[in-house]
Design a protein around this motif. Structure first.
Motif, PDB file in Angstrom:
ATOM      1  N   ALA A 191      -1.969  -2.929   6.267  1.00  0.00           N
ATOM      2  CA  ALA A 191      -1.642  -2.853   4.833  1.00  0.00           C
ATOM      3  C   ALA A 191      -0.684  -1.686   4.571  1.00  0.00           C
ATOM      4  O   ALA A 191       0.294  -1.831   3.823  1.00  0.00           O
ATOM      5  CB  ALA A 191      -2.911  -2.687   4.006  1.00  0.00           C
ATOM      6  N   ASN A 192      -0.952  -0.550   5.187  1.00  0.00           N
ATOM      7  CA  ASN A 192      -0.088   0.622   4.991  1.00  0.00           C
ATOM      8  C   ASN A 192       1.323   0.367   5.524  1.00  0.00           C
ATOM      9  O   ASN A 192       2.316   0.779   4.918  1.00  0.00           O
ATOM     10  CB  ASN A 192      -0.697   1.859   5.654  1.00  0.00           C
ATOM     11  CG  ASN A 192      -1.907   2.366   4.871  1.00  0.00           C
ATOM     12  OD1 ASN A 192      -1.973   2.186   3.653  1.00  0.00           O
ATOM     13  ND2 ASN A 192      -2.849   2.965   5.552  1.00  0.00           N
ATOM     14  N   ALA A 193       1.395  -0.338   6.673  1.00  0.00           N
ATOM     15  CA  ALA A 193       2.714  -0.675   7.225  1.00  0.00           C
ATOM     16  C   ALA A 193       3.461  -1.597   6.266  1.00  0.00           C
ATOM     17  O   ALA A 193       4.672  -1.432   6.032  1.00  0.00           O
ATOM     18  CB  ALA A 193       2.543  -1.332   8.593  1.00  0.00           C
ATOM     19  N   LEU A 194       2.719  -2.555   5.692  1.00  0.00           N
ATOM     20  CA  LEU A 194       3.346  -3.485   4.742  1.00  0.00           C
ATOM     21  C   LEU A 194       3.801  -2.753   3.480  1.00  0.00           C
ATOM     22  O   LEU A 194       4.880  -3.046   2.934  1.00  0.00           O
ATOM     23  CB  LEU A 194       2.366  -4.605   4.374  1.00  0.00           C
ATOM     24  CG  LEU A 194       2.118  -5.647   5.466  1.00  0.00           C
ATOM     25  CD1 LEU A 194       0.890  -6.486   5.149  1.00  0.00           C
ATOM     26  CD2 LEU A 194       3.341  -6.547   5.636  1.00  0.00           C
ATOM     27  N   LEU A 195       2.989  -1.795   3.024  1.00  0.00           N
ATOM     28  CA  LEU A 195       3.372  -1.016   1.842  1.00  0.00           C
ATOM     29  C   LEU A 195       4.667  -0.246   2.114  1.00  0.00           C
ATOM     30  O   LEU A 195       5.559  -0.166   1.253  1.00  0.00           O
ATOM     31  CB  LEU A 195       2.252  -0.050   1.451  1.00  0.00           C
ATOM     32  CG  LEU A 195       0.993  -0.700   0.841  1.00  0.00           C
ATOM     33  CD1 LEU A 195      -0.159   0.299   0.779  1.00  0.00           C
ATOM     34  CD2 LEU A 195       1.285  -1.265  -0.549  1.00  0.00           C
ATOM     35  N   SER A 196       4.762   0.314   3.322  1.00  0.00           N
ATOM     36  CA  SER A 196       5.991   1.039   3.700  1.00  0.00           C
ATOM     37  C   SER A 196       7.186   0.094   3.704  1.00  0.00           C
ATOM     38  O   SER A 196       8.276   0.426   3.218  1.00  0.00           O
ATOM     39  CB  SER A 196       5.845   1.660   5.095  1.00  0.00           C
ATOM     40  OG  SER A 196       4.808   2.587   5.087  1.00  0.00           O
ATOM     41  N   ASP A 197       6.961  -1.107   4.281  1.00  0.00           N
ATOM     42  CA  ASP A 197       8.049  -2.098   4.334  1.00  0.00           C
ATOM     43  C   ASP A 197       8.509  -2.484   2.933  1.00  0.00           C
ATOM     44  O   ASP A 197       9.707  -2.621   2.661  1.00  0.00           O
ATOM     45  CB  ASP A 197       7.587  -3.355   5.080  1.00  0.00           C
ATOM     46  CG  ASP A 197       7.401  -3.100   6.565  1.00  0.00           C
ATOM     47  OD1 ASP A 197       7.926  -2.076   7.058  1.00  0.00           O
ATOM     48  OD2 ASP A 197       6.723  -3.912   7.228  1.00  0.00           O
ATOM     49  N   ILE A 198       7.528  -2.675   2.042  1.00  0.00           N
ATOM     50  CA  ILE A 198       7.860  -3.078   0.665  1.00  0.00           C
ATOM     51  C   ILE A 198       8.661  -1.964  -0.022  1.00  0.00           C
ATOM     52  O   ILE A 198       9.669  -2.227  -0.702  1.00  0.00           O
ATOM     53  CB  ILE A 198       6.580  -3.431  -0.128  1.00  0.00           C
ATOM     54  CG1 ILE A 198       5.984  -4.729   0.420  1.00  0.00           C
ATOM     55  CG2 ILE A 198       6.869  -3.562  -1.619  1.00  0.00           C
ATOM     56  CD1 ILE A 198       4.568  -5.010  -0.006  1.00  0.00           C
ATOM     57  N   ALA A 199       8.238  -0.708   0.179  1.00  0.00           N
ATOM     58  CA  ALA A 199       8.965   0.421  -0.416  1.00  0.00           C
ATOM     59  C   ALA A 199      10.405   0.466   0.117  1.00  0.00           C
ATOM     60  O   ALA A 199      11.371   0.649  -0.638  1.00  0.00           O
ATOM     61  CB  ALA A 199       8.231   1.723  -0.110  1.00  0.00           C
ATOM     62  N   GLU A 232      -2.924 -11.078   1.656  1.00  0.00           N
ATOM     63  CA  GLU A 232      -3.974 -11.584   2.545  1.00  0.00           C
ATOM     64  C   GLU A 232      -4.878 -10.448   3.021  1.00  0.00           C
ATOM     65  O   GLU A 232      -6.028 -10.663   3.362  1.00  0.00           O
ATOM     66  CB  GLU A 232      -3.359 -12.290   3.756  1.00  0.00           C
ATOM     67  CG  GLU A 232      -2.795 -13.657   3.401  1.00  0.00           C
ATOM     68  CD  GLU A 232      -2.052 -14.302   4.544  1.00  0.00           C
ATOM     69  OE1 GLU A 232      -2.214 -13.839   5.695  1.00  0.00           O
ATOM     70  OE2 GLU A 232      -1.304 -15.254   4.288  1.00  0.00           O
ATOM     71  N   VAL A 233      -4.316  -9.229   3.050  1.00  0.00           N
ATOM     72  CA  VAL A 233      -5.096  -8.075   3.522  1.00  0.00           C
ATOM     73  C   VAL A 233      -5.842  -7.421   2.366  1.00  0.00           C
ATOM     74  O   VAL A 233      -7.042  -7.151   2.469  1.00  0.00           O
ATOM     75  CB  VAL A 233      -4.174  -7.041   4.214  1.00  0.00           C
ATOM     76  CG1 VAL A 233      -4.991  -5.868   4.736  1.00  0.00           C
ATOM     77  CG2 VAL A 233      -3.397  -7.688   5.339  1.00  0.00           C
ATOM     78  N   VAL A 234      -5.130  -7.155   1.277  1.00  0.00           N
ATOM     79  CA  VAL A 234      -5.761  -6.461   0.160  1.00  0.00           C
ATOM     80  C   VAL A 234      -5.124  -6.928  -1.153  1.00  0.00           C
ATOM     81  O   VAL A 234      -3.898  -7.069  -1.235  1.00  0.00           O
ATOM     82  CB  VAL A 234      -5.648  -4.921   0.355  1.00  0.00           C
ATOM     83  CG1 VAL A 234      -4.215  -4.469   0.411  1.00  0.00           C
ATOM     84  CG2 VAL A 234      -6.409  -4.161  -0.700  1.00  0.00           C
ATOM     85  N   THR A 264      -1.337   6.119   0.732  1.00  0.00           N
ATOM     86  CA  THR A 264      -1.751   5.118   1.723  1.00  0.00           C
ATOM     87  C   THR A 264      -3.207   4.751   1.445  1.00  0.00           C
ATOM     88  O   THR A 264      -3.896   5.434   0.676  1.00  0.00           O
ATOM     89  CB  THR A 264      -1.643   5.668   3.158  1.00  0.00           C
ATOM     90  OG1 THR A 264      -2.426   6.867   3.223  1.00  0.00           O
ATOM     91  CG2 THR A 264      -0.221   5.949   3.552  1.00  0.00           C
ATOM     92  N   LEU A 265      -3.645   3.690   2.085  1.00  0.00           N
ATOM     93  CA  LEU A 265      -5.055   3.312   1.976  1.00  0.00           C
ATOM     94  C   LEU A 265      -5.789   3.879   3.183  1.00  0.00           C
ATOM     95  O   LEU A 265      -5.252   3.891   4.295  1.00  0.00           O
ATOM     96  CB  LEU A 265      -5.196   1.789   1.954  1.00  0.00           C
ATOM     97  CG  LEU A 265      -4.645   1.085   0.713  1.00  0.00           C
ATOM     98  CD1 LEU A 265      -4.608  -0.421   0.936  1.00  0.00           C
ATOM     99  CD2 LEU A 265      -5.486   1.423  -0.511  1.00  0.00           C
TER     100      LEU A 265
END
Lengths: 476, 312
Positions: A191-199, A232-234, A264-265
């Motif tokens: 989820a944190n990796a995806l958040l970074s990608d989205i940013a 799908e994750v959160v 981050t989560l």
């Protein structure tokens, strides 16, 4: 009036527009199997007309934009339903594992050695339901011959077999709970990796769109794919800013704004000793409503916790009831006061080692002076049919069956919800595909159309070239 | 009309094939196992009910085994009773005969037979079942009776070593049953003694020893007035026990038949919860297989065709 030169320019613009059409069709075809991709269409628009002798004269056409065919509502629904699917998937996975670890199944063909239930019943001899029946039946057999050493040994063997199942099951369920906690860490990492990608994609989209003035279609496709993966994750809320960036909020806490991942989560252990989720730099657990993380926590703190405490209550009551009846009995040598089971929970229940070493110490008799007295053995066998207040008035066997039933109900309900959810997800995906999906037939038709357009434009240039040749040859 | 894209075909085909394959696997497993439900998730209520019924079947099966054990006990005690009854009858016959005999030698000969009858009665009363003395109540780890012989070979006394408790076993929920009988119960309460019980005037060993002693002492006349009455009471007591034993065996037969009926009924109920309707499952499997073939055929054809096949 365009004149020859103007017409030549018109041909060049037309050639470029048709070429762009071919490029877009090619791009669409290249992404035909990319599920995150939304088909694109080139927008061809007539260029400004010139004044003619009587009417304005057209100056051809040019490609003004490449549009992405997306439906924001459908995209939002896919993201939202992805969270529900993720949650149900995680619950199903956890509960199926719990069901496997419980090991309670119905196998009417099983004719295992030993217990009545194994021989005639619906389950194998290694399952708790059969173990409980065999245990109480063993005391009933012992009551028929309370002084018999073989009967005592059989009873103690059955008791040991039953007692051994509780710690094994408790250990497996504890391990499963730990594995679910570990899966939370793994999910948060992704989820944190995806958040970074989205940013990062937010930054690229806002920069691209502000500099070119057009839509950063492919970057938006990538971001949409990341959003779907994240859901799908959160579960999260997304808010689009004027610059095209998306803010991501989880449980009321902003994690991404613009091109910055604010927080981050992370997991932490709460006061109850449970692994929970919070945003970095905060202390309170986040309320997560969908996604795998939600499903994992829901299964762990719901059906799995209920299963573990049910098994534990069963073991406690078994220990208490059996010991209370056994304590007042007498062994073959008149000994009394010994516990049948040692331990206090499912984790540590075991048969008193002293009895295993010397079965004559088993206190089956109600009298110190009558080896044939079977009152205690009878009382112990009748425990199998005694309603226990702590188990809601159920017998120990029915209490266990109730635990199995509850787990089955939870899993069956999740299975049904997941099947329904699959239908919803498939329908949504189908609807979105109908809007955004690439059709090979359509693209092939477009390819042919633009190819013909390109050929026609080239022919126009060729014709103007010939006309210019003719014009220039007038001087000769 | 909904726009259908290339990906939609493939996705739907895969999804449909997945659903059909799952259904095929389900029906195949049902046919292979003969069961509609195997895991709790298949039908939680049915699994719960099947487990409850199976637990009940386990208990009822144990009642059946208890009944078999009780029948063994009843049969063994019946054998002892019949043996003792014969002895009491023979002793009564001797009592009638001894009344008319005045010869000391004849009386001694009768006394020797009575001594043998006492010994035979003690031996019968000490019968065991699986090592436990059947007439000793719950203190059954030793012979029920110990006999003391005098130097002249007469039986001086017979002592009861057992107690007045009888073990019982469950033959149904909340229904305990005993097929055991105690040898002696001089207390006047509790289970009736087979050999000695003041409520019925029975004291077989006491009466036989007195009879033996009267014959040895040449007091044949005393027999009629005292001992014969006692021996008749013994014989009557034994007959009552034999009759009661017959009733017990009858009850056990009836309980055994009930157990058999209950087991059959439970089997039917469990089958109703768990077993598959084979014909239905086979038809459904057949339908599913046809759907699978049709989906593969049509899907394969559609996926293989596009406009590309017709453009040069």
């Amino acid at each position: 009036m365009l004149g020859l030169i103007g017409t030549l320019r018109m041909g060049t613009r037309s050639l470029a527009a048709q070429r762009q059409g071919v490029e877009v069709a090619g791009h669409n075809l290249a992404n035909v199997n990319n599920s995150a991709y939304a088909r694109q269409r080139v927008s061809i628009q007539s260029t400004a007309s010139n004044d003619g002798l009587s009417n304005p004269v057209g100056s051809g056409a040019e490609a003004v934009a490449i549009r992405q065919i997306r439906d924001k509502i459908l995209d939002g629904q896919v993201v939202s339903e992805g969270g529900v699917s993720g949650s149900l998937d995680a619950q199903q996975r956890a509960l199926k594992l719990a069901q496997s670890l419980l090991g309670q199944s119905i196998d009417r063909g099983n004719t295992g050695a030993g217990g009545t239930s194994a021989a005639d019943g619906v389950g194998g001899g290694q399952q708790l339901a059969a173990g409980l029946t065999d245990f109480f039946n063993a005391f009933s057999s012992l009551a028929a011959q309370p002084a018999s050493m073989p009967e005592r040994e059989i009873t103690l063997r059955r008791a040991s077999a039953l007692a051994a199942q509780f710690p094994a099951l408790d250990s497996r369920l504890t391990k499963l709970s730990g594995q679910l906690d570990e899966s939370l860490d793994t999910d948060l990492k992704s989820a944190n990796a995806l958040l970074s990608d989205i940013a990062r994609l937010n930054g690229q989209i806002s920069r691209t769109e502000s500099s070119t003035g057009g839509a950063a279609n492919d970057l938006r496709d990538q971001r949409q794919a990341k959003l779907e993966s994240l859901s799908e994750v959160v579960g999260f809320d997304a808010v689009e800013a004027a610059d095209g960036s998306l803010g991501i909020v989880v449980g009321g806490v902003s994690l991404v704004s613009g091109d910055v991942r604010d927080k981050t989560l992370e997991t932490f252990t709460d006061v109850d000793g449970q692994r929970m989720i919070r945003a970095s730099g905060t202390t309170d657990a986040l309320v997560i409503t969908s996604g795998r993380v939600h499903g994992t926590i829901d299964a762990r703190d719901g059906a799995l916790k209920d299963l573990r405490s049910g098994i534990n209550d069963l073991a406690k009551n078994l220990i208490n009831e059996v010991n209370a009846a056994h304590k007042d009995g007498f062994g073959l040598n008149g000994t009394t006061g010994a516990d049948f089971f040692l331990g206090s929970s499912a984790a540590d229940i075991r048969v008193n080692q002293a009895l295993l070493q010397d079965p004559s110490l088993l206190q089956a008799s109600g009298s110190a002076f009558a080896r044939g007295d079977n009152r205690v053995a009878q009382a112990l066998s009748q425990l199998g049919n005694k309603p226990i207040d702590a188990l809601g008035g159920q017998t120990l066997g029915n209490g266990y069956n109730s635990i199995v039933g509850r787990l089955g109900e939870s899993l069956s309900s999740v299975n049904q919800q997941l099947a329904d959810q699959k239908v919803i997800a498939d329908l949504l995906k189908g609807q979105r595909d109908s809007v955004s999906g690439v059709s090979v037939d359509e693209e092939m038709a477009d390819l042919t159309r633009f190819q013909r357009g390109y050929q026609a434009s080239a022919k126009l240039i060729n014709t103007i070239d010939e006309l210019m040749d003719t014009t220039l040859s007038l001087k000769r | 009309m909904m726009r259908v894209t290339s990906g939609t075909y493939a996705d739907r085909l895969v999804s449909n094939l997945g659903n059909i394959t799952a259904r095929q696997a389900k029906y195949q497993a049902q046919i292979a196992t003969g069961q509609r439900v195997t895991l709790p998730e298949d039908d939680p209520s049915a699994v719960r009910r099947a487990l409850d019924l199976d637990g009940e079947r386990g208990r009822v099966g144990q009642f059946g085994r208890n009944i078999a054990r009780l029948k063994e006990t009843a049969t063994t005690t019946n054998t002892v009773m019949r043996s003792l009854s014969k002895i009491a009858t023979r002793a009564s016959e001797l009592a009638v005969k001894s009344n008319s005999i005045r010869s000391a030698d004849d009386l001694k000969a009768y006394a020797a037979e009575v001594t043998q009858l006492i010994q035979q009665a003690v031996s019968s009363s000490n019968s065991t079942l699986r090592g436990d003395a059947v007439m000793a109540g719950t203190r059954n780890g030793q012979p029920a009776y110990t006999m003391t012989l005098g130097t002249d070979g007469r039986v001086e006394s017979v002592t009861y070593n057992g107690n007045q408790d009888v073990p019982s076993l469950d033959i149904a929920e909340g229904q305990e049953f005993t097929a055991s009988v105690v040898g002696s119960n001089p207390t006047g309460s509790g289970p009736a003694g087979l050999i000695e019980d003041p409520r019925s005037g029975a004291d077989l060993f006491g009466h036989l020893i007195a009879f033996q002693n009267q014959l040895l002492a040449g007091k044949g006349a005393e027999v009629t007035s005292t001992t014969a009455v006692g021996l008749q009471a013994d014989a009557d007591n034994l007959l009552r026990h034999i009759a009661a034993n017959g009733v017990s065996q009858g009850r056990l037969e009836a309980a055994g038949a009930t157990v058999t009926d209950r087991l059959q009924s439970l089997e039917g109920q469990i089958a109703g919860e768990t077993d598959v309707d084979l014909a239905k499952a086979l038809v459904r499997l057949n339908e599913t297989q046809m759907s699978y073939q049709a989906a593969l055929q049509t899907g394969g054809k559609i996926l293989n065709m596009s406009l590309m096949d017709y453009i040069r």
